[in-house]
Design an enzyme around this catalytic site. Sequence first.
Site, PDB file in Angstrom:
ATOM      1  N   ASP A  24      37.756  71.234  65.358  1.00  0.00           N
ATOM      2  CA  ASP A  24      37.046  70.963  64.111  1.00  0.00           C
ATOM      3  C   ASP A  24      38.043  70.256  63.203  1.00  0.00           C
ATOM      4  O   ASP A  24      38.972  70.868  62.683  1.00  0.00           O
ATOM      5  CB  ASP A  24      36.569  72.292  63.491  1.00  0.00           C
ATOM      6  CG  ASP A  24      35.988  72.108  62.085  1.00  0.00           C
ATOM      7  OD1 ASP A  24      35.871  70.960  61.609  1.00  0.00           O
ATOM      8  OD2 ASP A  24      35.638  73.139  61.460  1.00  0.00           O
ATOM      9  N   LYS A  87      39.838  62.666  55.798  1.00  0.00           N
ATOM     10  CA  LYS A  87      38.561  62.509  56.504  1.00  0.00           C
ATOM     11  C   LYS A  87      37.578  61.664  55.694  1.00  0.00           C
ATOM     12  O   LYS A  87      36.739  60.966  56.253  1.00  0.00           O
ATOM     13  CB  LYS A  87      37.968  63.899  56.767  1.00  0.00           C
ATOM     14  CG  LYS A  87      36.727  63.911  57.652  1.00  0.00           C
ATOM     15  CD  LYS A  87      36.339  65.343  57.956  1.00  0.00           C
ATOM     16  CE  LYS A  87      35.086  65.449  58.791  1.00  0.00           C
ATOM     17  NZ  LYS A  87      34.779  66.861  59.098  1.00  0.00           N
ATOM     18  N   GLU A 187      28.897  68.415  63.860  1.00  0.00           N
ATOM     19  CA  GLU A 187      29.291  69.742  63.384  1.00  0.00           C
ATOM     20  C   GLU A 187      28.124  70.743  63.403  1.00  0.00           C
ATOM     21  O   GLU A 187      28.290  71.874  63.884  1.00  0.00           O
ATOM     22  CB  GLU A 187      29.916  69.635  61.988  1.00  0.00           C
ATOM     23  CG  GLU A 187      31.323  69.036  62.066  1.00  0.00           C
ATOM     24  CD  GLU A 187      31.846  68.503  60.735  1.00  0.00           C
ATOM     25  OE1 GLU A 187      31.233  68.796  59.692  1.00  0.00           O
ATOM     26  OE2 GLU A 187      32.856  67.783  60.750  1.00  0.00           O
ATOM     27  N   ASP A 215      26.120  73.870  55.428  1.00  0.00           N
ATOM     28  CA  ASP A 215      27.589  73.836  55.515  1.00  0.00           C
ATOM     29  C   ASP A 215      28.204  73.531  54.150  1.00  0.00           C
ATOM     30  O   ASP A 215      28.166  72.398  53.678  1.00  0.00           O
ATOM     31  CB  ASP A 215      27.997  72.768  56.555  1.00  0.00           C
ATOM     32  CG  ASP A 215      29.515  72.698  56.756  1.00  0.00           C
ATOM     33  OD1 ASP A 215      30.266  73.284  55.954  1.00  0.00           O
ATOM     34  OD2 ASP A 215      29.944  72.037  57.720  1.00  0.00           O
TER      35      ASP A 215
HETATM   36  P1  ADP Z   1      36.024  72.095  55.062  1.00  0.00           P
HETATM   37  O1  ADP Z   1      34.845  72.169  55.971  1.00  0.00           O
HETATM   38  O2  ADP Z   1      35.830  71.155  53.901  1.00  0.00           O
HETATM   39  O3  ADP Z   1      37.294  71.806  55.798  1.00  0.00           O
HETATM   40  P2  ADP Z   1      36.132  75.031  54.790  1.00  0.00           P
HETATM   41  O4  ADP Z   1      34.910  75.329  55.547  1.00  0.00           O
HETATM   42  O5  ADP Z   1      37.434  75.396  55.408  1.00  0.00           O
HETATM   43  O6  ADP Z   1      36.189  73.518  54.301  1.00  0.00           O
HETATM   44  O7  ADP Z   1      35.966  75.778  53.359  1.00  0.00           O
HETATM   45  C1  ADP Z   1      37.003  75.852  52.431  1.00  0.00           C
HETATM   46  C2  ADP Z   1      36.454  76.480  51.143  1.00  0.00           C
HETATM   47  O8  ADP Z   1      35.993  77.821  51.386  1.00  0.00           O
HETATM   48  C3  ADP Z   1      37.504  76.569  50.032  1.00  0.00           C
HETATM   49  O9  ADP Z   1      36.937  76.128  48.803  1.00  0.00           O
HETATM   50  C4  ADP Z   1      37.782  78.071  49.971  1.00  0.00           C
HETATM   51  O10 ADP Z   1      38.195  78.490  48.670  1.00  0.00           O
HETATM   52  C5  ADP Z   1      36.439  78.662  50.321  1.00  0.00           C
HETATM   53  N1  ADP Z   1      36.532  80.055  50.758  1.00  0.00           N
HETATM   54  C6  ADP Z   1      37.279  80.557  51.766  1.00  0.00           C
HETATM   55  N2  ADP Z   1      37.146  81.899  51.845  1.00  0.00           N
HETATM   56  C7  ADP Z   1      36.268  82.270  50.857  1.00  0.00           C
HETATM   57  C8  ADP Z   1      35.738  83.526  50.395  1.00  0.00           C
HETATM   58  N3  ADP Z   1      36.089  84.675  50.968  1.00  0.00           N
HETATM   59  N4  ADP Z   1      34.883  83.517  49.354  1.00  0.00           N
HETATM   60  C9  ADP Z   1      34.548  82.357  48.752  1.00  0.00           C
HETATM   61  N5  ADP Z   1      35.024  81.150  49.125  1.00  0.00           N
HETATM   62  C10 ADP Z   1      35.883  81.106  50.154  1.00  0.00           C
HETATM   63 MG    MG Z   2      33.883  72.116  57.778  1.00  0.00          MG
END
Ligand code: ADP
Ligand code: MG
Length: 622
Positions: A24, A87, A187, A215
């Site tokens: 991913d 990205k 995805e 998502d």
């Molecule tokens: P991407 O797909 O853009 O790479 P992610 O799916 O990794 O992103 O999501 C990252 C986001 O999720 C960040 O804003 C992070 O603060 C939030 N996040 C991670 N854990 C939690 C949680 N327990 N509660 C709320 N938000 C969260």
């Molecule tokens: Mg993602």
Amino acid sequence: MATIGINLKEGTLEQTQDVIVGIDLGTTNSLVAYMKGGQAVCVKDAQGKGTLVPSIVHFTDNEGFIVGDEAKIKLVTDPGNTIYSVKRLMGKSFRDVQDMEGFFGYKILDDDAEALVKIRVRNRFYTPIELSALILKELKTRIEGELNAPVSKAVITVPAYFNDNQRQATRDAGKLAGLDVLRIVNEPTAAALAYGIGNPAQASADMVETIAVYDLGGGTFDISILRIENGIFEVLSTNGDTFLGGDDFDQAIVHFWLEQLNIEKKILTEENKFGQRIRLLAEKAKKALSTSDLFEHELDGKRISLTRSEFENLIEPFVGRTIECCKNALRDAGLTPENIDKVVMVGGSTRVPLVKKSVSAFFERPVFDSLDPDEVVALGAAIQADVLAGNQKDVLLLDVTPLSLGIETVGGLMDVIIPRNSKIPTKAGRQYTTSVDGQKNLKISVYQGERDLVEHNRKLGEFILSGIPPMPAGLPKIDIQFILNADGILTVRARELRSNLEQQIDIRPTYGISEEEMGMMLLDSIQNAQSDMQIRGLLEARNEANNTLLSGDKFLKQNADMLDETEKATINALLTALREAASGSDKDVIHLALEELNTYTAPLAHRAMDKTIREAMKGKKV
Ligand code: ADP
Ligand code: MG
């Protein structure tokens, strides 16, 4: 047609049995997963702590680089040399991204609005492909450490809305990282697979399901509506917001606290670490409130707090916007919430209870959230990889085209139109133009293979589009379409759009090529990926330099009376420097020479333009 396995160490073809990993490659975080004892698992870092690799690359003073958690720290201390969110730039030209320029803390080159973007770090230039390759290499190292064996094959996920260019860029990044990208998977499809949705082994094979994948990540929101029948995933519609995510939640908390503390907002832009500290604290509060009702902390001796309901009030507008996107996606698919059988939650921000509650209320059903929302896409990619490896016998493998199909462009480069492993039947096209004034004929040479130079690939045929009406170079719009039918027959159609001139040929791409030859061509491309990318970069830089040299000479001639002697001499010197750079073999040197010339001539070009306009106005009889 099928996917072919190659043993890289021995150079032999085999039924693929070795590990193919799932990746991913995210905007905020990236992960790598594989099948361990029949179960998809994400690989942890060396300390065994987390599975996320922040998608951040930092360039150190001594020409080195670091990726991931360590690089994330540098976002605060050295933002100009720390690249995040790359990205967002994949497969884009400067024109595509100029609106988001304020978003990036690093330098994006704007010397050529049409060419693919480049990022400047110190005195080197990087494409988003090269930067993504560094992240992929980090993931490759991580999984190789876990397995104690080399890994060379991967499935990489991309958003469902990624276009051809963005998908190709992702493939190229894989190649550059030493990975043979067997398939690019959407995805949302991967997320569904992780939940066993659409896997005929776990459902009755003739079932048709319609699902929604919601998502919400760090900076982006995507909603996809998928239809699944007999293991075939079809994207019915996608919607979303490329600037909406958990980062907005953090920011809302920061503003709330500034009010609570009676501090003015401008402190955030001041040269101190306060802004960054309060932002990190806000993210901590947000995460804590996903499981508790109150967050309290001390900041510089003052108490700050946030309750769950205060937080929910703050983020309500953002959550509302995601629901609007869901409505639009359903409308585009011609569906209503009742038509959706399952709702899958993806992305770290879906841990927020209000998000879950709102999505569940909108679709009128409980959501799928038992898997880790950070990991679910990577887990699904690993399952898809396992299917490709032939380990999941009851899962249907779709017919794919085994080698990329494309045409020859300037400098003998292969321009891929249909990437290998595309599901067939398929259709793809691109627009080209002429390179010489008054050009009447255009030769279209069709090739098959994975190498960047056509001379290393296999020629399938060629034809000439003749009778193009004479126009200045660059003006004709020649649309080339590749249509690959279910029998593997390729039709190539070329059409000049201004005059409607059209020509086409039929080719059978696999005719006369054995599986063994096909395997050799793939192997070749993997072994030569690094040098091919370098050659491609150099050839592209040289093409750009040659075009600039031509227009530079023209500019000097046409504006001789407007330029003073120093200006003429400087331009001549810069042109000479560029000519020398272009005859060398360092693409970065060429880019630097180009940049110097462009920086110097840009204001002069403006002056020349003003003068032309003034003269035109003078001559005009009103
Ligand atoms: P991407 O797909 O853009 O790479 P992610 O799916 O990794 O992103 O999501 C990252 C986001 O999720 C960040 O804003 C992070 O603060 C939030 N996040 C991670 N854990 C939690 C949680 N327990 N509660 C709320 N938000 C969260
Ligand atoms: Mg993602």
